[in-house]
Design an enzyme around this catalytic site. Structure first.
Site, PDB file in Angstrom:
ATOM      1  N   SER A   8      65.665  51.298  78.581  1.00 35.84           N
ATOM      2  CA  SER A   8      66.363  51.691  79.808  1.00 35.84           C
ATOM      3  C   SER A   8      67.366  50.623  80.255  1.00 35.84           C
ATOM      4  O   SER A   8      67.171  49.433  80.019  1.00 35.84           O
ATOM      5  CB  SER A   8      65.335  51.902  80.923  1.00 35.84           C
ATOM      6  OG  SER A   8      65.983  52.313  82.094  1.00 35.84           O
ATOM      7  N   HIS A  12      65.665  49.002  88.141  1.00 37.61           N
ATOM      8  CA  HIS A  12      64.451  49.312  88.924  1.00 37.61           C
ATOM      9  C   HIS A  12      63.286  49.627  87.986  1.00 37.61           C
ATOM     10  O   HIS A  12      62.177  49.147  88.165  1.00 37.61           O
ATOM     11  CB  HIS A  12      64.695  50.510  89.845  1.00 37.61           C
ATOM     12  CG  HIS A  12      65.711  50.268  90.886  1.00 37.61           C
ATOM     13  ND1 HIS A  12      65.454  49.544  92.024  1.00 37.61           N
ATOM     14  CD2 HIS A  12      67.009  50.651  90.970  1.00 37.61           C
ATOM     15  CE1 HIS A  12      66.531  49.499  92.771  1.00 37.61           C
ATOM     16  NE2 HIS A  12      67.496  50.160  92.151  1.00 37.61           N
ATOM     17  N   GLU A  42      72.146  60.143  74.474  1.00 38.04           N
ATOM     18  CA  GLU A  42      72.248  61.393  75.232  1.00 38.04           C
ATOM     19  C   GLU A  42      70.861  61.983  75.507  1.00 38.04           C
ATOM     20  O   GLU A  42      70.051  62.138  74.582  1.00 38.04           O
ATOM     21  CB  GLU A  42      73.091  62.410  74.449  1.00 38.04           C
ATOM     22  CG  GLU A  42      73.749  63.405  75.377  1.00 38.04           C
ATOM     23  CD  GLU A  42      74.442  64.529  74.619  1.00 38.04           C
ATOM     24  OE1 GLU A  42      74.681  65.572  75.240  1.00 38.04           O
ATOM     25  OE2 GLU A  42      74.727  64.354  73.426  1.00 38.04           O
ATOM     26  N   ASP A  71      61.002  58.150  80.308  1.00 41.88           N
ATOM     27  CA  ASP A  71      61.803  59.219  80.884  1.00 41.88           C
ATOM     28  C   ASP A  71      60.983  59.767  82.032  1.00 41.88           C
ATOM     29  O   ASP A  71      59.789  60.048  81.884  1.00 41.88           O
ATOM     30  CB  ASP A  71      62.141  60.318  79.878  1.00 41.88           C
ATOM     31  CG  ASP A  71      63.284  61.175  80.402  1.00 41.88           C
ATOM     32  OD1 ASP A  71      64.383  60.633  80.630  1.00 41.88           O
ATOM     33  OD2 ASP A  71      63.082  62.390  80.630  1.00 41.88           O
ATOM     34  N   SER A  72      61.618  59.868  83.181  1.00 42.18           N
ATOM     35  CA  SER A  72      60.832  60.200  84.366  1.00 42.18           C
ATOM     36  C   SER A  72      61.637  61.083  85.302  1.00 42.18           C
ATOM     37  O   SER A  72      62.844  61.251  85.143  1.00 42.18           O
ATOM     38  CB  SER A  72      60.404  58.913  85.075  1.00 42.18           C
ATOM     39  OG  SER A  72      61.493  58.036  85.203  1.00 42.18           O
ATOM     40  N   PHE A 154      63.575  53.165  94.682  1.00 42.95           N
ATOM     41  CA  PHE A 154      64.855  53.720  94.240  1.00 42.95           C
ATOM     42  C   PHE A 154      64.709  55.235  94.151  1.00 42.95           C
ATOM     43  O   PHE A 154      63.643  55.795  94.399  1.00 42.95           O
ATOM     44  CB  PHE A 154      65.279  53.123  92.890  1.00 42.95           C
ATOM     45  CG  PHE A 154      64.434  53.563  91.718  1.00 42.95           C
ATOM     46  CD1 PHE A 154      63.179  53.024  91.506  1.00 42.95           C
ATOM     47  CD2 PHE A 154      64.891  54.529  90.820  1.00 42.95           C
ATOM     48  CE1 PHE A 154      62.398  53.435  90.431  1.00 42.95           C
ATOM     49  CE2 PHE A 154      64.119  54.944  89.738  1.00 42.95           C
ATOM     50  CZ  PHE A 154      62.865  54.390  89.545  1.00 42.95           C
TER      51      PHE A 154
HETATM   52  P1  IMP Z   1      65.913  58.988  83.702  1.00 40.96           P
HETATM   53  O1  IMP Z   1      66.597  57.666  83.671  1.00 40.96           O
HETATM   54  O2  IMP Z   1      66.622  60.081  83.008  1.00 40.96           O
HETATM   55  O3  IMP Z   1      64.469  58.890  83.291  1.00 40.96           O
HETATM   56  O4  IMP Z   1      65.961  59.452  85.229  1.00 40.96           O
HETATM   57  C1  IMP Z   1      64.999  59.120  86.117  1.00 40.96           C
HETATM   58  C2  IMP Z   1      65.384  59.666  87.492  1.00 40.96           C
HETATM   59  O5  IMP Z   1      64.230  60.234  88.087  1.00 40.96           O
HETATM   60  C3  IMP Z   1      65.844  58.548  88.423  1.00 40.96           C
HETATM   61  O6  IMP Z   1      67.234  58.433  88.457  1.00 40.96           O
HETATM   62  C4  IMP Z   1      65.298  58.998  89.764  1.00 40.96           C
HETATM   63  O7  IMP Z   1      66.174  59.903  90.345  1.00 40.96           O
HETATM   64  C5  IMP Z   1      64.021  59.747  89.380  1.00 40.96           C
HETATM   65  N1  IMP Z   1      62.858  58.837  89.355  1.00 40.96           N
HETATM   66  C6  IMP Z   1      62.117  58.473  88.278  1.00 40.96           C
HETATM   67  N2  IMP Z   1      61.152  57.617  88.620  1.00 40.96           N
HETATM   68  C7  IMP Z   1      61.293  57.406  89.934  1.00 40.96           C
HETATM   69  C8  IMP Z   1      60.583  56.584  90.862  1.00 40.96           C
HETATM   70  O8  IMP Z   1      59.659  55.826  90.526  1.00 40.96           O
HETATM   71  N3  IMP Z   1      61.018  56.664  92.119  1.00 40.96           N
HETATM   72  C9  IMP Z   1      62.035  57.458  92.529  1.00 40.96           C
HETATM   73  N4  IMP Z   1      62.749  58.212  91.714  1.00 40.96           N
HETATM   74  C10 IMP Z   1      62.369  58.199  90.413  1.00 40.96           C
END
Ligand code: IMP
Length: 201
Positions: A8, A12, A42, A71-72, A154
């Site tokens: 990543s 954060h 991507e 991924d979250s 965040f």
């Molecule tokens: P990724 O980088 O595609 O996994 O996107 C993750 C997105 O999910 C972030 O930009 C946040 O909008 C949201 N997200 C994931 N984890 C958290 C968290 O711990 N707190 C708040 N938002 C989160």
């Protein structure tokens, strides 16, 4: 324990992953320190698992070292699981937290509190240069507020009240969030899997 590269670029996330993994002896280094060029992998998968694996594999191939990816996102029940895998770019622009929160609040403004349920999901994938991989999912259930509360965290943190609490993740101290968050739960599961593989590690 060997050095592990974080796929990543989200500072954060890296901070949270480091804070948790340091407790079980893993050293995480940022991808640029591992010589990975500034490329985007991507995220075109339809599940957290697909995107997490894609990120980990893509970065591992660029540095040749053990790599960890998260991924979250946030799943909201009354929105059929949205924003889900599109959490980062829910309002269009990637990573615009304020725009994403504004869109979520607008969509939920007529929905009563009891129905504003959902969960944060984190899928952590660790891949090794020899092709081995481990996948761990963690979740935390909660409710979504209609106004932001708290300066910490965040993303959707200021709108998310975890089940059993009456403050948002934005009002949690970072170390408290890191004990119960989806990312903490995924990393605990990863640790369990690592120990199962190497009982003496
Ligand atoms: P990724 O980088 O595609 O996994 O996107 C993750 C997105 O999910 C972030 O930009 C946040 O909008 C949201 N997200 C994931 N984890 C958290 C968290 O711990 N707190 C708040 N938002 C989160």
């Amino acid at each position: 324990m060997s050095i592990i590269v974080a796929a990543s670029k989200n500072q954060h996330k890296i901070k949270e992953i480091e804070a948790i993994t340091s407790q079980f002896g893993m050293e995480i280094i940022p991808r640029d320190k591992a010589g990975v060029p500034d490329v985007e992998i991507e995220e075109d998968g339809t599940t957290f698992e697909e995107n997490s694996y894609k990120k980990a594999l893509g970065i591992m191939k660029l540095c040749g070292k053990i790599t960890i990816a998260d991924d979250s996102g946030l799943e909201v029940d009354c929105l059929d699981g949205a924003p889900g895998v599109y959490s980062a770019r829910f309002a269009g622009e990637d990573g615009n937290d304020q725009a994403n929160n504004d869109k979520l609040k607008a969509l939920l403004k007529e929905v009563p509190y009891e129905q504003r349920t959902g969960r944060f999901v984190s899928v952590i994938t660790m891949v090794w240069p020899d092709g081995k991989r481990l996948v761990a999912r963690g979740e935390v259930e909660g409710h979504i507020l209609l106004e932001e509360k708290g300066p910490n965290g965040f993303g959707y943190d200021p709108l998310f009240v975890p089940l059993g609490y009456d403050i948002t993740f934005g009002q949690f101290e970072p170390e408290e969030k890191n004990k119960i968050s989806h990312r903490a739960n995924a990393l605990k599961e990863l640790k369990r899997q690592l120990e199962e593989q190497q009982p003496d590690a």
